[in-house]
Design a protein around this motif. Structure first.
Motif, PDB file in Angstrom:
ATOM      1  N   GLY A   7       0.825  -1.211   0.000  1.00 15.54           N
ATOM      2  CA  GLY A   7       0.000   0.000   0.000  1.00 15.54           C
ATOM      3  C   GLY A   7       0.858   1.260   0.000  1.00 15.54           C
ATOM      4  O   GLY A   7       0.599   2.208  -0.741  1.00 15.54           O
ATOM      5  N   GLN A  10       2.468   1.777  -3.384  1.00 15.02           N
ATOM      6  CA  GLN A  10       1.504   2.299  -4.363  1.00 15.02           C
ATOM      7  C   GLN A  10       1.284   3.792  -4.164  1.00 15.02           C
ATOM      8  O   GLN A  10       1.166   4.555  -5.125  1.00 15.02           O
ATOM      9  N   MET A 298      -4.997   3.994   5.986  1.00 15.17           N
ATOM     10  CA  MET A 298      -4.364   2.676   5.945  1.00 15.17           C
ATOM     11  C   MET A 298      -4.194   2.122   7.348  1.00 15.17           C
ATOM     12  O   MET A 298      -4.412   0.940   7.596  1.00 15.17           O
ATOM     13  N   GLY A 326      -4.804  -1.796   0.828  1.00 17.85           N
ATOM     14  CA  GLY A 326      -3.981  -0.639   0.452  1.00 17.85           C
ATOM     15  C   GLY A 326      -4.582   0.129  -0.706  1.00 17.85           C
ATOM     16  O   GLY A 326      -4.795   1.346  -0.621  1.00 17.85           O
ATOM     17  N   SER A 329      -7.884   1.823   0.258  1.00 17.68           N
ATOM     18  CA  SER A 329      -7.707   2.993   1.129  1.00 17.68           C
ATOM     19  C   SER A 329      -7.270   4.205   0.311  1.00 17.68           C
ATOM     20  O   SER A 329      -7.765   5.318   0.510  1.00 17.68           O
TER      21      SER A 329
END
Lengths: 554, 221
Positions: A7, A10, A298, A326, A329
């Protein structure tokens, strides 16, 4: 690799992509809105409209253009839905009821894209492409136009002129939105988003009877839905539907599209006012809020507090496996900190605090980075307020970008800030007190209240996402939410343009040693503080009754 | 400034004309051009990524399906067909309520909150069912082994994927019901596990329809 690290990576990939892309796009948009030449296709369009694109307008004329164009949009879209039953190419779908047609027309013209209908069973090809998708383009172009008019107010000198609305509208569509949307749509199709006109047809299944699919021009609409921060899905599940958002890459790409224009506009603002560092200061405030909200989201979603999520062992209710916690969110924060309202996961099933973060994002006024155009003008209004607060502290007449913030300017800014909270809190209170609206909620207790608070927050801020357990297809909700969307969109625009006109009449004052340096990190910090304090004080009691009560109980 | 009625009418006329012209550009030309490009370059994807098995279309690789036994007499909810890998629960799906001559599946989520009693019950029942269905003699499944995706409904209700953990949990059951060696079924799951895109985007996943198609082929050999 852990899901948390995935996450975070990203998020960093998004930041890097936006940092690269916003420079050329922001500079390009500054050139588009400063250009003195017209493309050939634009000349044809001006001829069709019957408008002279070279007439400079003062703020009342600019505002009348905005309102006339938007009123025409509401009427046209309303009629298109009411006549769907007799239009060809509508899959034989019936006409939409009056209250729902009004709600949807108000919703798409105001860049909200709240949907009280199920896309796959209610809207045929004609309404989707020639009605809803058109407003995705033009409502976004109107937003950018108003923001550019405000920037011209800061940049101009003693003329009172803000540019030409028709030219700004047409250029936004022709030179910015259509080219970007076309590229985006082709990328999405290449990844699996559908794009056809095959209507409803049967497809075989692995076991049992065939299933019925609804085809459509989905990719072309999906691209502009994200790019124009509109958010109205072709299907009910919106960007959670595999035909709208088929892979983890398209998920990240769609978030990128959502953030692209609002982030780039800070660059446009910097270039047009002659100091890109002023643009960076604004972008810095937006990025600070976006990054903090993403981190908080997150944290709470991975921690998955709440009885049902604890029983399941993870916050996967309402989330698609391919995006994970992730990706979901990131999408949820980005869609509620802009005026998008598209969803790739269902906010109602987030943790109590996660749902609260999506609501708070909208309550800040959707300015980090905000809707296309509306994010920039919203943040500039907050900058005016922040400069004013700083001026009070040191006892100097506040200035921003060489323009004095006098009593007239600060009154316009204050009116702008008061409109949405007044709509949200009054209508929520009315819906809670009246006997029947509460019947629409799916969940009880604090979350039931949150469903209603979320609906009015989303509508008044022109977001369009929902705690979708609320059955909003009632006459009460269709009507009040429709009004909230229209008032929440166009009343603030009145004050933005009035402020722009007032600023454009002023002669810039020279920078002195006593001038507050608004391109410095100190000002960015002041701006973030002003945003959080103003929204926090306004909405804290309402948040305490809903998401905070739910989140702290679990 | 005084604004006359004729002035207002003229302005509204300009607004309407602008809307109509821009409708031609963005509502007719744009979607048709994109459709042309999409159908020319990516016809398979533009039409829904259908996959075939034995020459027949069995669905889309993007859209999740139910793998249930035919509905028995007097039952309202179908039982899962345990010979096949099972997808995620689909409690959020609806059926169409307008234009009812169609039999559409409506995508959607349950929208139940994290503290909703009904959702807690659904999750607990789903977990009990996963434990019951996948425990084979000598190899009981513990509740703590059940991953979250196995007991929650997705956002669309049409999630085509399950986690590699949930697929792995089903391997012994599927092998037993189909009379196949566990190792062969496990190989199938491993071959159909997609890692994160570029190593970090999204989550590792198994496409249930593609896995079941491969399983059917394995049964036939």
């Amino acid at each position: 690799m852990s899901p948390v690290l995935s996450g975070v990576l990203q998020m960093l990939a998004l930041v890097a992509a936006l940092a690269l892309a916003h420079l050329p796009l922001g500079t390009w948009m500054a050139r588009v809105y400063s250009s003195r030449t017209h493309w050939r296709v634009e000349k044809w369009i001006y001829k069709g409209i019957g408008a002279d694109p070279d007439t400079a307008m003062r703020w009342p004329a600019y505002l009348r253009g905005v309102l006339a164009f938007s009123l025409a949009g509401v009427l046209f879209l309303y009629l298109l839905q009411r006549l769907q039953g007799i239009l060809p190419g509508s899959l034989g779908f019936v006409s939409i009821d009056p209250d729902q047609a009004f709600n949807t027309a108000a919703s798409f013209v105001s860049n909200t894209n709240w949907q009280s209908y199920y896309g796959e069973q209610a809207m045929g090809h004609v309404v989707q492409t020639a009605g809803l998708a058109v407003q995705n383009f033009v409502s976004a172009a109107v937003g950018i136009a108003v923001a550019v008019a405000l920037v011209r107010g800061f940049a101009g000198s003693r003329t009172g002129e803000l540019g030409n609305f028709w030219a700004d509208l047409v250029r936004g569509v022709v030179r910015v939105l259509v080219p970007l949307a076309a590229v985006g749509a082709v990328v999405l199709v290449a990844c699996g988003v559908v794009q056809n006109f095959s209507g409803i047809h049967e497809v075989g299944q692995f076991l049992g009877a065939p299933q019925q699919w609804n085809g459509g021009a989905v990719a072309s609409q999906e691209a502009i839905k994200e790019l124009g921060t509109n958010g109205g899905g072709y299907f009910n599940a919106n960007s959670a539907h595999p035909f709208e958002n088929p892979t983890p890459f398209t998920n990240l790409f769609e978030i990128f599209l959502i953030l692209l224009i609002p982030v780039s506009l800070t660059r446009t603002f910097g270039v047009m006012t002659g100091s890109v560092r002023q643009g960076y200061a604004i972008l810095g405030a937006m990025a600070t809020i976006w990054l903090s909200f993403t981190a908080l989201m997150m944290w709470t979603e991975f921690a998955h507090h709440g009885p049902a999520l604890q029983a399941a062992g993870g916050a996967m209710e309402g989330k698609e496996l391919r995006f994970g916690i992730g990706g979901s969110s990131l999408f949820a924060v980005s869609t509620t900190l802009t005026s998008t309202g598209a969803v790739d996961s269902f906010h109602s099933s987030f943790t109590g605090l996660g749902g609260g973060i999506t609501m708070l994002g909208m309550m800040l006024g959707e300015i980090a980075p905000g809707g296309v155009g509306s994010g920039l003008y919203g943040m500039l209004i907050m900058a005016v307020v922040a400069v004013f607060i700083a001026g009070l502290m040191v006892g100097r007449t506040p200035e921003y970008l060489g323009k004095k913030i006098g009593s007239r300017e600060i009154k316009y800014a204050a009116c702008y800030i008061l409109i949405t909270p007044a709509l949200v809190l009054t209508l929520t209170a009315a819906a809670v007190v009246l006997p029947t609206p509460g019947d629409s909620t799916t969940n009880s207790g604090a979350h039931g209240f949150s469903e209603i608070l979320y609906a009015y927050t989303s509508a008044s801020n022109n977001n369009g996402s929902a705690f979708a357990g609320l059955n909003a297809d009632t006459q009460w909700f269709n009507t009040t939410l429709g009004l909230a969307m229209l008032l929440g969109r166009f009343l603030p625009m009145v004050f933005v343009l009035a402020l722009a006109g007032s600023l454009a009449e002023q002669r810039p004052v020279p920078v002195t040693a006593g001038t507050l340096r608004t391109e410095k990190p100190l000002f960015t910090g002041l701006l973030v503080g002003a945003v959080l304090i103003i929204a926090g004080l306004t909405y804290f009691p309402a948040l305490a009754l809903g998401p905070l009560a739910e989140g702290l109980a679990s | 400034m005084k604004i006359s009625a004729t002035h207002t009418a003229r302005l509204l006329g300009a607004g309407l004309r602008a809307l109509l012209v821009l409708t031609v550009v963005t509502g007719i030309v744009y979607p048709l051009v994109i459709t042309g490009v999409a159908q020319g370059l990516f016809p398979g994807k533009a039409n829904g990524s259908r996959i075939e098995a034995d020459g027949e279309v069995v669905g889309s690789s993007l859209v999740g399906q139910a793998y249930d036994l035919p509905l028995g007499d007097g039952r309202e909810t179908p039982e899962p067909d345990l010979r096949w890998f099972q997808g995620r629960p689909q409690n959020g799906l609806g059926t169409n309520s307008v234009n009812t001559r169609y039999d559409l599946i409506l995508s959607g989520a349950t929208n139940r909150s994290a503290d909703n009693a009904e959702l807690v019950r659904w999750v607990e029942e789903a977990k009990a069912a996963v434990v019951r269905d996948n425990s084979v003699p000598g190899r009981p499944v513990r509740p703590s082994d059940v991953p979250p995706d196995a007991v929650t409904s997705s956002g669309s209700g049409l999630d085509p994927h399950i986690s590699p953990e949930y697929a792995g949990l089903q391997v012994r059951r599927v092998a037993e019901r189909n009379g196949l060696p566990v190792a062969r079924v496990q190989e199938l799951v491993d071959a159909h596990t997609t890692p994160r895109t570029l190593g970090f985007i999204g989550e590792p996943r198994v496409n249930v329809l593609e896995l079941n198609i491969a399983l059917r082929e394995l049964r036939q050999t």
